[in-house]
Design a protein around this motif. Structure first.
Motif: not given
Length: 227
Positions: A159-185
């Motif tokens: 919910f950084f600018e507008e709602p967005h959904v990223t689909h993930s599996s358990s094996s890629k969970l942390n990778q996908n979360i960190l990718a989102l953090l790179n764009k925000n504070s």
């Protein structure tokens, strides 16, 4: 101490009928491997009970660290009421020790011994996922809602600018979360678990998330259980 804890659990299992055996959830690695001054509670899988759960809390001492042993076959819907009951019992005890904590007991397969996950500060709330998401979307926020439906179906709602959904599996969970953090504070992550998840899957998700060490990320202590 680790060996004594493992032996104590093994002896308890043998001293009961076969149906009393607990199948502990397995994790690949535990950060907490040794706890002193403990007393145990057990949530057994029992098909003869209406909710399939039998709680044994006879040996709990309120001033000690509590080791809550839960059969991995049970679902969150089955165990959360008992977990919150235990939390309330300890919080409202006349005899308190502010240093005493609550832990889930796991089988650490990397060491073939017991491991532990601290849940002392976790607050469990039942809430529909649509309501959780609506609350986040109703105001500007820098937060994530991670909705755990199954190991292969995880939705990361940002919910950084507008709602967005990223689909993930358990094996890629942390990778996908960190990718989102790179764009925000600074980001706060809120966890929402489908009530029919097994306790095994719940612990696996918690163990995986514990590997995240990004300074820009904090995980809310409030966890939502959704239907």
């Amino acid at each position: 101490m680790k060996q004594l804890l493992a032996l104590g659990l093994f002896v308890f299992m043998l001293s009961c009928e076969q149906k009393k055996v607990i199948h502990l959830p397995e994790i690949s690695h535990s950060k907490i491997t040794e706890i002193h001054d403990v007393s145990p509670a057990y949530l057994f899988y029992d098909e003869t009970k209406p909710d399939r759960v039998e709680l044994n809390r006879k040996n709990l001492i309120s001033t000690t660290n509590w080791l809550v042993n839960i059969d991995k076959r049970l679902t969150l819907k089955q165990v959360i009421p008992h977990i919150t009951f235990l939390q309330d019992k300890k919080a409202n005890s006349a005899h308190k020790n502010k240093q005493a904590k609550n832990y889930f007991t796991c089988h650490d397969i990397s060491r073939s011994n017991l491991g532990f996950i601290d849940f002392t500060s976790i607050i469990y709330k039942e809430k529909k996922i649509v309501n959780v998401l609506a609350d986040m979307a109703s105001k500007p926020t820098n937060e994530l809602v991670v909705h755990f439906i199954s190991p292969d179906d995880i939705k990361i709602n940002s919910f950084f600018e507008e709602p967005h959904v990223t689909h993930s599996s358990s094996s890629k969970l942390n990778q996908n979360i960190l990718a989102l953090l790179n764009k925000n504070s600074r980001v706060t992550m809120n966890l929402c678990f489908y009530e029919n998840l097994s306790f095994e899957d719940y612990i696996a998700f918690k163990s995986e998330l514990s590997k995240l060490t990004k300074d820009a990320l904090s995980i809310s202590q409030k966890e939502f259980i959704s239907n």
